[in-house]
Design an enzyme around this catalytic site. Structure first.
Site, PDB file in Angstrom:
ATOM      1  N   ARG A  62       4.678-111.675  86.967  1.00 18.72           N
ATOM      2  CA  ARG A  62       4.115-110.356  86.632  1.00 18.72           C
ATOM      3  C   ARG A  62       3.613-109.626  87.872  1.00 18.72           C
ATOM      4  NH1 ARG A  62      -0.894-109.815  85.083  1.00 18.72           N
ATOM      5  NH2 ARG A  62      -0.978-111.706  83.831  1.00 18.72           N
ATOM      6  N   TYR A 115      11.648 -84.450  84.227  1.00 18.98           N
ATOM      7  CA  TYR A 115      12.171 -85.231  83.111  1.00 18.98           C
ATOM      8  C   TYR A 115      11.279 -85.053  81.865  1.00 18.98           C
ATOM      9  CZ  TYR A 115      13.485 -89.553  80.671  1.00 18.98           C
ATOM     10  OH  TYR A 115      13.886 -90.463  79.749  1.00 18.98           O
ATOM     11  N   ASP A 187      10.311 -87.738  92.522  1.00 19.01           N
ATOM     12  CA  ASP A 187      11.221 -88.516  91.672  1.00 19.01           C
ATOM     13  C   ASP A 187      12.637 -88.203  92.163  1.00 19.01           C
ATOM     14  OD1 ASP A 187      12.988 -89.369  89.688  1.00 19.01           O
ATOM     15  OD2 ASP A 187      11.639 -88.873  88.038  1.00 19.01           O
ATOM     16  N   LYS A 212      19.305 -95.317  85.995  1.00 17.47           N
ATOM     17  CA  LYS A 212      20.329 -94.302  86.195  1.00 17.47           C
ATOM     18  C   LYS A 212      21.290 -94.725  87.303  1.00 17.47           C
ATOM     19  CE  LYS A 212      17.722 -92.492  83.080  1.00 17.47           C
ATOM     20  NZ  LYS A 212      16.688 -91.513  83.330  1.00 17.47           N
TER      21      LYS A 212
HETATM   22  C1  PLP Z   1      15.384 -91.365  83.015  1.00 17.67           C
HETATM   23  C2  PLP Z   1      14.460 -90.714  83.940  1.00 17.67           C
HETATM   24  C3  PLP Z   1      13.132 -91.126  84.038  1.00 17.67           C
HETATM   25  C4  PLP Z   1      12.548 -92.212  83.153  1.00 17.67           C
HETATM   26  O1  PLP Z   1      13.160 -93.442  83.423  1.00 17.67           O
HETATM   27  P1  PLP Z   1      13.276 -94.635  82.336  1.00 17.67           P
HETATM   28  O2  PLP Z   1      13.964 -95.687  83.136  1.00 17.67           O
HETATM   29  O3  PLP Z   1      14.093 -94.099  81.212  1.00 17.67           O
HETATM   30  O4  PLP Z   1      11.914 -94.990  81.935  1.00 17.67           O
HETATM   31  C5  PLP Z   1      12.320 -90.499  84.958  1.00 17.67           C
HETATM   32  N1  PLP Z   1      12.794 -89.519  85.748  1.00 17.67           N
HETATM   33  C6  PLP Z   1      14.062 -89.075  85.666  1.00 17.67           C
HETATM   34  C7  PLP Z   1      14.512 -87.973  86.566  1.00 17.67           C
HETATM   35  C8  PLP Z   1      14.939 -89.644  84.772  1.00 17.67           C
HETATM   36  O5  PLP Z   1      16.196 -89.212  84.693  1.00 17.67           O
END
Ligand code: PLP
Length: 398
Positions: A62, A115, A187, A212
């Site tokens: 963890r 997002y 991000d 992604k």
């Molecule tokens: C999908 C996504 C997230 C969230 O990610 P998860 O893995 O689904 O929790 C955050 N930021 C962006 C730009 C995303 O495309």
């Protein structure tokens, strides 16, 4: 790690950074999956030193795991950061970053083009814990400055933003952040580390939904945060340990596999998406197309400066609004109708009736979601097949 690591280029680091066969007692060439909850201490003093953070080492998965560690080091290297921390999802990476930087009640100033999950976290969930967010137009320097108060703990943006694909001038926002002694969090999910490294433009902390492009094959949920060693140590020993958003070593291993081909995939995603975007611009059923690689994109020049290529994400407006959007999506065959991006396969969604459905009309408008907006995550199929599928779907529109 090799003594020549500093000289290696992206593609080489994506295969080698953070791991050498001699790191494993069996000399395994592939990174091993350490599917273990815990690690045996040499003796009582060793255990005490590890718990006191006086010695680095593994205690409990963890808090840290050797497979996760390779992923963390590798992504940090690819982003030009000091250290990394693998989390169970992109959302947990964002949540952990926010609560670690806020360190109690406070305020966030965020781009409004983020997002849907991030928007909801900032607008609805974090306020319950005393963290409030002001959303701003990200390329308006004055809007950022005006939103900053004594209580502001950090600035936050996505570039290109989801799902409107606005490209944000990271250098400009980083300068404002640093003027107020604040950190800028970016991000970088849509670009992946291959297309852009926000730290080069002044960002302090970068995070990804590895779900992604880094994973790339639509098989696992994950996130990662990279940035200064000191910040990540705090995040790991406080929120990560106490809240428990750790990553499974098996998923980290899948993300390591993904990184190995990231550069090849991003080239292909970008080539295909540019072709699809250019084709869409010529279709009579299409009202508008937004893709950073098109000259018609409002930040095309900035995208050229900030990105190596323009990525796999396109959005466009279909004539006929909400109903036409839903109908188009019912007409496609090859494109998968689902709520994800960055898969090898082409994905399509109508955000107004799905991902952003939980937002009010005003919030949708604020986030740039119009009723006719279609989001495409262009895959690495043969591009002619993707275009054929869309063409058939357009032709079948009533
Ligand atoms: C999908 C996504 C997230 C969230 O990610 P998860 O893995 O689904 O929790 C955050 N930021 C962006 C730009 C995303 O495309």
């Amino acid at each position: 790690m090799s003594t020549r690591e500093e000289e290696y280029n992206f593609e080489t680091l994506a295969l080698h950074a953070g791991y050498e066969p001699k790191d494993d007692s069996n000399n395994s060439r592939a990174v091993p999956i350490y599917q273990s909850t815990s690690y045996v201490f040499d003796d009582a003093d060793h255990a005490a030193d590890l718990f006191a953070l006086e010695e680095e080492g593994n205690i409990y998965t963890r808090i840290g795991n050797p497979t996760n560690d390779v992923l963390e080091q590798r992504v940090a290297k690819l982003e030009g950061a000091e250290a990394g921390l693998a989390t169970s999802s992109g959302m947990s990476a964002i949540h952990l970053t926010a609560v670690t930087l806020a360190d109690g009640p406070g305020e966030i100033v965020s781009s409004k083009y983020v997002y849907g999950g991030t928007y909801h976290l900032f607008a609805e969930s974090l306020p319950k814990y005393g963290i409030e967010t002001t959303f701003v137009e990200p390329n308006d320097a004055q809007a950022w400055e005006e939103a900053i108060t004594e209580e502001t703990k950090f600035l936050y943006l996505e570039s290109p933003g989801n799902p409107t694909l606005d490209v944000v001038d990271i250098e400009q926002v980083a300068e404002i952040a640093h003027q107020y002694d604040l950190k800028l969090v970016v991000d970088n999910t849509f670009n992946s580390p291959y297309l852009s490294n926000p730290i080069e433009f002044g960002a302090d902390i970068v995070l990804h939904s590895t779900t992604k492009y880094i994973g790339g094959h639509g098989s696992s949920i994950g996130g990662i945060i990279v940035g200064p060693e000191e910040f990540l140590l705090k995040a790991r020993t406080e929120g990560y340990r106490d809240l428990g958003p750790s990553q499974s070593p098996f998923n980290s291993w899948l993300f390591i596999q993904g990184l190995e081909t990231l550069s090849l995939r991003m080239e292909k995603h970008s080539d295909n998406a540019l072709r699809v975007a250019q084709w869409l611009e010529e279709q009579p059923q299409v009202e508008w197309v937004k893709y950073p690689g098109l000259e018609s994109h409002p930040q095309h020049e900035l995208a050229k400066k900030q990105q190596k290529h323009f990525g796999g994400m396109i959005c466009f407006g279909i004539k006929g609004g909400f109903e036409a959007g839903k109908e188009l999506i019912n007409n496609v065959e090859l494109c998968s109708l689902l709520a994800n991006i960055g898969d090898t396969r082409t994905l399509i969604i109508h955000p107004a009736s799905t991902t952003h459905e939980q937002l009010s009309k005003e919030e949708q408008e604020e986030a740039g979601i119009t009723d006719n907006l279609i989001r495409l995550s262009v895959g690495i199929e043969n591009v002619d097949d993707i275009i054929d599928d869309l063409e058939n779907a357009f032709t079948a529109l009533k």
